[in-house]
Design a protein around this motif. Structure first.
Motif, short mmCIF file in Angstrom:
data_model
loop_
_atom_site.label_atom_id
_atom_site.label_comp_id
_atom_site.label_asym_id
_atom_site.label_seq_id
_atom_site.Cartn_x
_atom_site.Cartn_y
_atom_site.Cartn_z
N LEU A 183 0.84 -1.21 0.00
CA LEU A 183 0.00 0.00 0.00
C LEU A 183 0.87 1.25 0.00
O LEU A 183 1.75 1.39 0.86
N ASN A 184 0.59 2.12 -0.92
CA ASN A 184 1.39 3.33 -1.00
C ASN A 184 0.62 4.48 -0.34
O ASN A 184 0.22 5.42 -1.00
N LYS A 185 0.40 4.36 0.97
CA LYS A 185 -0.40 5.37 1.68
C LYS A 185 0.21 5.62 3.04
O LYS A 185 0.87 4.73 3.59
N SER A 186 -0.07 6.79 3.61
CA SER A 186 0.40 7.03 4.98
C SER A 186 -0.56 6.32 5.94
O SER A 186 -1.71 6.04 5.60
N LYS A 187 -0.07 6.05 7.17
CA LYS A 187 -0.87 5.27 8.13
C LYS A 187 -2.26 5.86 8.35
O LYS A 187 -3.26 5.15 8.38
N SER A 188 -2.31 7.20 8.51
CA SER A 188 -3.60 7.80 8.86
C SER A 188 -4.61 7.73 7.71
O SER A 188 -5.81 7.89 7.92
N GLU A 189 -4.11 7.44 6.48
CA GLU A 189 -5.03 7.31 5.34
C GLU A 189 -5.56 5.88 5.20
O GLU A 189 -6.46 5.63 4.42
N ILE A 190 -4.94 4.96 5.92
CA ILE A 190 -5.28 3.54 5.72
C ILE A 190 -6.51 3.16 6.56
O ILE A 190 -6.50 3.27 7.79
N LYS A 191 -7.58 2.73 5.86
CA LYS A 191 -8.83 2.40 6.53
C LYS A 191 -8.95 0.88 6.67
O LYS A 191 -8.66 0.14 5.74
N ILE A 192 -9.47 0.48 7.84
CA ILE A 192 -9.48 -0.95 8.16
C ILE A 192 -10.83 -1.36 8.73
O ILE A 192 -11.44 -0.63 9.53
N ALA A 193 -11.32 -2.54 8.31
CA ALA A 193 -12.55 -3.13 8.89
C ALA A 193 -12.19 -4.45 9.54
O ALA A 193 -11.40 -5.23 8.98
N ILE A 194 -12.79 -4.71 10.70
CA ILE A 194 -12.48 -5.95 11.44
C ILE A 194 -13.79 -6.69 11.75
O ILE A 194 -14.68 -6.13 12.41
N GLN A 195 -13.89 -7.93 11.31
CA GLN A 195 -15.07 -8.75 11.65
C GLN A 195 -14.74 -9.61 12.86
O GLN A 195 -13.82 -10.43 12.81
N GLY A 196 -15.51 -9.44 13.95
CA GLY A 196 -15.23 -10.18 15.19
C GLY A 196 -14.53 -9.26 16.16
O GLY A 196 -13.56 -8.58 15.80
N PHE A 197 -15.02 -9.20 17.40
CA PHE A 197 -14.46 -8.26 18.37
C PHE A 197 -14.14 -8.98 19.67
O PHE A 197 -14.44 -8.52 20.75
N GLY A 198 -13.53 -10.17 19.53
CA GLY A 198 -13.14 -10.93 20.72
C GLY A 198 -11.66 -10.74 21.00
O GLY A 198 -11.10 -9.68 20.75
N ASN A 199 -11.05 -11.79 21.51
CA ASN A 199 -9.64 -11.72 21.87
C ASN A 199 -8.78 -11.29 20.68
O ASN A 199 -7.93 -10.41 20.79
N ALA A 200 -9.03 -11.88 19.52
CA ALA A 200 -8.21 -11.55 18.35
C ALA A 200 -8.58 -10.16 17.80
O ALA A 200 -7.73 -9.28 17.66
N GLY A 201 -9.86 -9.96 17.49
CA GLY A 201 -10.29 -8.74 16.80
C GLY A 201 -10.19 -7.47 17.63
O GLY A 201 -9.75 -6.42 17.13
#
Ligand code: NAD
Length: 409
Positions: free
Chosen positions: A202-220
């Motif tokens: 990815l050729n982007k700065s960290k603050s531009e990088i958008k992330i989605a996470i499925q699951g909000f337990g120990n891992a997520g």
């Protein structure tokens, strides 16, 4: 396709590239042992219920069987076999001296009182006690199992066998022989790998990088914390009840507090409610499945916008989707690498218990980072060498390491 059929398809893909001996293939594709047990529990109202429990010992060619225990309503033998097989592959990918195992009980633990949960765990431990042990088979936590549950297993195992064997399970509480860092190990390992992959793709700065996470337990949920602390933008998360989206970024601390207070992330007010299916298709750079198997299939693969997928869950992508994603130029960092931080620190815990010497958290994470980044390098080079996706590359690496231990004489 069932999870185990998916797993065997993945093995076949690697075997072709490796030109694996046909006899070795036949041996590697079957579990050493499948154990099915009844788990009787006296419920709080005095009635008895009998649940189904499983432990699959897939292979121990590289060391004792190793893998988690899942307490979940959809647990069945096919799923446990797939998960046990992936554990054997995973331990070989990160090159630790452990084999592959997995277990579980078909149950919704949310419907049990704490006393019933403890009785269930102790009943299951009595049933599998003859086939586990620190030099034989070492369980650990997985979905809806916790450090406290691990401590009940040690206690019951000691009671019924008369053996003091702290290393019989990993993922224990810190004051009961656990390792520093184990609670964050899966996400931390995934984070080390992800940062390397981001640099490559990815050729982007960290603050531009958008992330989605499925699951909000120990891992997520731990991954969400690490990403926000690292300067990335987490825009969507979900749990079993659904998800929430805010393209400006979620306040993960508030999401966690909301889940603690009200039971689900969907109660968080500064976000739009979405389904678990919609979460996978959000306009993001990185998608992190951290819940269940078979979430990304040929039905939705073409709708995925993320360039990078990091599989913290086991088996979230089926082989048909893998092919489509590879053709579309997506980078899927496979479960057997992305979530191997958990078993790696479990292995550290096992070592610490056996040596009776305990490490500082900084040492745990330094060793973990070294293992995760060198494993990614090895998998990445293998993928480039054969022009294959990262999963097939990880399997090629792991299957050749396992096959090397097989003596056909
Ligand atoms: P967990 O029990 O801590 O959390 C599970 C999460 O998944 C919860 O947020 C739950 O609400 C959510 N969930 C349950 N059903 C769902 C559904 N139908 N749709 C969306 N979300 C759902 O479990 P965990 O340890 O975080 O495990 C999650 C995944 O990571 C599993 O695939 C597991 O095998 C894998 N994994 C975990 C570890 C570890 O060390 N915890 C290590 C390796 C792999």
């Amino acid at each position: 396709m069932s999870p185990f059929e998916n797993a065997i398809q993945q093995l076949e893909n690697a075997a072709k590239i490796l030109n694996l001996d046909a006899n070795k293939f036949e041996i590697i594709k079957k579990p050493d042992r499948v154990i099915q047990v009844k788990v009787p529990v006296k419920m709080d109202d005095g009635s008895f219920k009998v649940f189904d429990g499983y432990r699959v010992q897939f292979n121990n060619l590289r060391g004792p069987y190793k893998g988690g225990l899942r307490f979940y309503p959809s647990v069945d033998l096919d799923e446990v076999k797939a998960l046990a097989f992936w554990m054997a592959i995973k331990c070989a990918v990160v090159n630790i001296p452990m084999g592959g195992g997995k277990g579980g009980i078909t149950i919704d633990p949310k419907l049990l009182s704490k006393a019933e949960l403890e009785k269930l765990t102790r009943s299951f431990t009595r049933a599998i006690a003859p086939v586990i042990g620190s030099q034989v088979d070492v369980p650990a936590p997985d979905i809806y199992t916790t450090p406290e549950i691990m401590s009940w297993i040690v206690d019951e195992y000691t009671r019924v066998t008369g053996k003091e064997d702290l290393a019989v399970v990993t993922g224990k509480p810190l004051d009961k022989g656990g390792s520093k860092g184990r609670d964050r190990a899966t996400a931390m390992g995934g984070f080390y790998v992800l940062e390397q992959v981001i640099q490559k793709t990815l050729n982007k700065s960290k603050s531009e990088i958008k992330i989605a996470i499925q699951g909000f337990g120990n891992a997520g949920s731990v991954m969400a914390d690490l990403l926000v602390a690292g300067g990335y933008k987490v825009v969507a998360v979900s749990d079993s009840q659904g998800g929430i989206l805010n393209m400006d970024g979620l306040d993960i601390e508030q999401v966690k507090l909301t889940k603690q207070a009200k039971g689900s992330v969907i109660e968080y007010v500064s976000g739009q409610k979405i389904t678990n299916e919609q979460l996978l298709e959000v306009e993001v750079d990185i998608l992190i499945p951290a819940a269940l198997e078979n979430q990304i299939t040929e039905k939705n693969a073409h709708n995925i916008k993320a360039k990078v997928l990091l599989e913290l869950a086991n088996g979230p992508t089926n082989p048909a989707a893998d092919k489509l994603l590879f053709e579309a130029g997506k980078v899927v960092v496979p479960d057997v690498l992305a979530n191997a931080g958990g078993v790696t620190v479990s292995y550290f815990e096992w070592q610490q218990n056996l040596d009776d010497k305990y490490w500082e958290e900084a040492d745990v994470f330094a060793k973990l980072e070294q293992i995760m980044t060198s494993s990614l390098d090895a998998v990445w080079s293998k993928a480039q060498e054969h022009n294959i996706d990262l999963r097939t590359a990880a399997f090629v690496l792991a299957v050749s390491r396992i096959a090397d231990k097989l003596d056909l004489h």
